[in-house]
Structures are given as C-alpha cells and as structure tokens.
Design a protein around this motif. Structure first.
Motif, PDB file in Angstrom:
ATOM      1  N   HIS A 225       0.840  -1.189   0.000  1.00 34.77           N
ATOM      2  CA  HIS A 225       0.000   0.000   0.000  1.00 34.77           C
ATOM      3  C   HIS A 225       0.882   1.248   0.000  1.00 34.77           C
ATOM      4  CE1 HIS A 225      -3.655  -2.325   1.081  1.00 34.77           C
ATOM      5  NE2 HIS A 225      -2.786  -3.105   1.714  1.00 34.77           N
ATOM      6  N   PRO A 226       0.293   2.423  -0.266  1.00 35.79           N
ATOM      7  CA  PRO A 226       1.074   3.658  -0.166  1.00 35.79           C
ATOM      8  C   PRO A 226       1.747   3.784   1.197  1.00 35.79           C
ATOM      9  CG  PRO A 226      -1.061   4.092  -1.173  1.00 35.79           C
ATOM     10  CD  PRO A 226      -1.104   2.665  -0.690  1.00 35.79           C
TER      11      PRO A 226
ATOM     12  N   PRO B 140      -1.428   0.224   6.612  1.00 29.01           N
ATOM     13  CA  PRO B 140      -0.943   0.617   7.942  1.00 29.01           C
ATOM     14  C   PRO B 140       0.166   1.655   7.920  1.00 29.01           C
ATOM     15  CG  PRO B 140      -0.248  -1.612   7.370  1.00 29.01           C
ATOM     16  CD  PRO B 140      -1.247  -1.214   6.347  1.00 29.01           C
ATOM     17  N   ASN B 141       0.900   1.748   6.806  1.00 33.94           N
ATOM     18  CA  ASN B 141       1.998   2.714   6.720  1.00 33.94           C
ATOM     19  C   ASN B 141       1.649   3.941   5.886  1.00 33.94           C
ATOM     20  OD1 ASN B 141       3.850   1.063   8.214  1.00 33.94           O
ATOM     21  ND2 ASN B 141       4.047  -0.230   6.402  1.00 33.94           N
ATOM     22  N   THR B 142       0.395   4.043   5.466  1.00 33.81           N
ATOM     23  CA  THR B 142      -0.011   5.182   4.646  1.00 33.81           C
ATOM     24  C   THR B 142      -0.171   6.421   5.518  1.00 33.81           C
ATOM     25  OG1 THR B 142      -1.212   3.693   3.168  1.00 33.81           O
ATOM     26  CG2 THR B 142      -1.708   6.045   3.009  1.00 33.81           C
ATOM     27  N   PRO B 143       0.542   7.508   5.216  1.00 29.70           N
ATOM     28  CA  PRO B 143       0.389   8.715   6.027  1.00 29.70           C
ATOM     29  C   PRO B 143      -1.038   9.259   5.948  1.00 29.70           C
ATOM     30  CG  PRO B 143       2.315   8.854   4.582  1.00 29.70           C
ATOM     31  CD  PRO B 143       1.519   7.666   4.134  1.00 29.70           C
ATOM     32  N   ALA B 144      -1.524   9.744   7.077  1.00 29.99           N
ATOM     33  CA  ALA B 144      -2.843  10.386   7.072  1.00 29.99           C
ATOM     34  C   ALA B 144      -2.768  11.672   6.259  1.00 29.99           C
ATOM     35  CB  ALA B 144      -3.277  10.696   8.495  1.00 29.99           C
TER      36      ALA B 144
END
Length: 357
Positions: free
Chosen positions: A52-53, A197-201
């Motif tokens: 994921h991103p 889980p590692n995608t920045p908000a």
C-alpha cells in the motif's frame, strides 16, 4: 512573466537536446543484470504480499555494468559519462521499454519511488556549475559498486497519472535517456492504492493558495516540471497548494496563524528548484502579512531556507470556512529570482479553512 517563461522555455530547449536467490528475480542469464525485491527488512522476499502507499521495498541489484550507458540525454549527465540505471516502483504500460521506443508517459512513477544507481566515479564527473547537476542526482542516488551491485530503498506511492492497462512492479532501465535492453527488467508487485498501515494520514487543508493563476501551469507546462507537497502540505489537481494549521487562532480579525508543510516547485532536471515552506500569517484588524520559508538560491530547494514576507492578505470580508477568499497582493523583495519572476502579475486569492480540516 515573460522573463520567467523565457528562462523556463530555454530550460526546456536545453533538456530537449538532451541477495538471496529465493527472492523473486527478473529472468537473467548468469553474469547479466538481475534484481531481487524484498520487504522493508531487506531480507523477506516480497512474494505475493499486497502493498500500500507508504510501504517500503528494498531492491538489490547485481550484474549491472558501472561503465555502461554512456550515451543518452546530454543533461544532467555529460556525454561519455556512464548515465547509471533507474530503479523505479510504478505503474508501467505493457509497452514500457525505452529501448523499444516507449515514451516517458508509459512509465508512471512518483519521486519517492525512484532511485538512481550510478558509480561514484561517474557521479564525480557530473558538473556542479553553472547548474548543480550533481545535486540533482544525489537526491535519488544509490552507489553502483565496481562489482555491479547496488541496494535501493523505495517508498511506495501512487502516481498522479497512470497509463492504460498499466502493471504495478519494480522496474530497472537506463538512466537519463540511455537505452540498454540488458538492464530493462521488471518484477511484478501486488499493490493496492487503498490506505494501508503505513499510509500517512492526509494533512488538513487549512490554508489553500494557488500562488498565481498561472504558477502551476508555468512550472508543469513550459518548464516540464513538478509542484509537489510534503510534511503537511499537498498540491491538488487544480495546482493549489495547501498547508496544515499548526497553531494559532484569529479573534476579532487579529492573531497569528502558523502552518506547516513544504511545497517544492522544480523544472525538468531540477535546473531550477524552489521551496515554499511553513507559512506564518500575522493579522491585525483584518490586514495580514504572509511570510514563508523559501530557498536561498534558484537551485537549492530545501537545502537551505530563510523566511521572507511574501504577500499582504486582506481578510476583511473573508471567512474562516473557505467560502470567501481573501485578496492577496505580493510584496516587493521576493527572492530567489525565479520565485520573484513567478510572482509578477496578479496573486491568486487565498482560502482559510480554520473551522474544518
């Protein structure tokens, strides 16, 4: 604006002249170029993992000739100097190989997902004046060792524009316009554009500003460049910059608002690279002064920044909900020179959205 267009059009004219065996590997004969792709720990093969991103990959290459790729664009690597190899995560069209005539548009990437393997001896032959091309490469550089190996770390993100029938994967190909079929390799990767889980908000869009009506179009069009945001800043499809509120409030038309985020505008090959970062809006009686941290030269991006007053903001009658834009007038003394030239003419209106993200 004519002057900046002249500079950037000239820039465009110059550019136109121009590991473990168990990991999934691109098919390659012994002694030929090959890559292995691992998860962020550098040891677990990527396999069928859905990414994921924001996820990271480690790419280990072997068999890449450090002396190859001596022809290609004359910028930023001079003719005769090995141009190195691009290592990229992206969405590439089925017909993607440069050696087969595929256009650049067939290879969709984001900057965080591209690195540039080059021998240190070749990098040291890249000029630093009148344009610092060596800096251009160092921003993405990984050493290509004499034995033909490299290790690259890629941060995954979704490109803005994706070709039809594109295939996600890790790709390698000759750097800076050099065509080398032996280095054109592909490792398929399972990728989802959905947040992981590692995608920045996504940052809140509290201050929204296009700078000028033509700012984004000039950089991305005439200069063949990019305008990109990070660390609290974004750039939308309409070319408007946005920054997230860090602290402050307005009461009775008076107060100090501090925002954070960095936007970098750069031309092709980073011949010009200017940053706009961390706006501060000081307001008294509805009249505000907007300051930002900007690059100290036309070409050093975020390497060195200093704060200057950019514009006067008339907030009288403007709302804090983004429904009524504030009038903006540039101040004299904007620097560096390229930013000053981009600041000629009418400033775009500025939206404040303090009551909602």
């Amino acid at each position: 604006m004519r002057r900046i267009l002249g500079i950037l059009t000239a820039t465009t004219a110059i550019a136109a002249v121009l590991a473990p065996a168990t990991a999934p590997s691109a098919t390659a004969a012994p002694g030929r170029a090959a890559v292995d792709v691992f998860l962020a720990d550098g040891a677990t093969p990527v396999g069928s993992t859905v990414l994921h991103p924001g996820d990271k990959l480690v790419v280990k290459g072997r068999g890449f000739d450090p002396a190859a790729n001596t022809s290609g664009f004359p910028l930023p690597v001079p003719p005769g100097v090995p141009h190195g190899t691009f290592i990229a995560f992206g969405a590439f069209a089925p017909h993607w190989k440069p050696s087969a005539g595929a256009p650049e548009a067939a290879r969709a990437t984001a900057r965080s997902g591209v690195q540039w393997a080059m021998a240190p001896s070749a990098l040291n032959r890249v000029p630093t004046a009148p344009f610092d091309f060596r800096r251009t490469i160092r921003q993405q550089w990984v050493p290509l060792h004499a034995n033909g190996t490299f290790t690259a770390k890629l941060t995954l993100s979704t490109p803005k524009s994706i070709p039809a029938n594109a295939r996600w994967g890790v790709y390698t190909y000759g750097g800076a316009g050099s065509d080398n079929p032996a280095q054109e390799l592909r490792i398929p990767v399972r990728y989802s554009t959905a947040p992981g889980p590692n995608t920045p908000a996504p940052p809140r869009r509290n201050l929204i500003w296009a700078y000028t009506p033509s700012f984004y179009r000039t950089v991305t069009g005439a200069a063949e460049g990019t305008v990109a945001g990070s660390d609290g800043a974004t750039v939308d499809k309409a070319g408007r910059m946005s920054f997230e509120l860090r602290s402050g409030s307005l009461r009775g038309g008076t107060g100090v608002l501090r925002f954070h985020g960095t936007v970098v505008a750069y031309t092709r090959f980073h011949l010009y690279e200017v940053a706009l970062a961390d706006p501060v809006l000081r307001v008294r009686g509805g009249h505000g002064v907007l300051s930002m941290r900007t690059s100290t030269t036309n070409m050093n991006g975020t390497d060195r920044l200093r704060r200057i007053d950019i514009a006067d903001i008339d907030l009288r009658g403007a709302g804090a909900d983004g429904k009524r834009a504030a009038r903006v007038a540039f101040r004299p003394g904007i620097s560096p020179e390229v930013l000053a030239l981009l600041s000629t003419g009418t400033a775009a209106p500025l939206d404040l959205r303090l009551s909602a993200g």
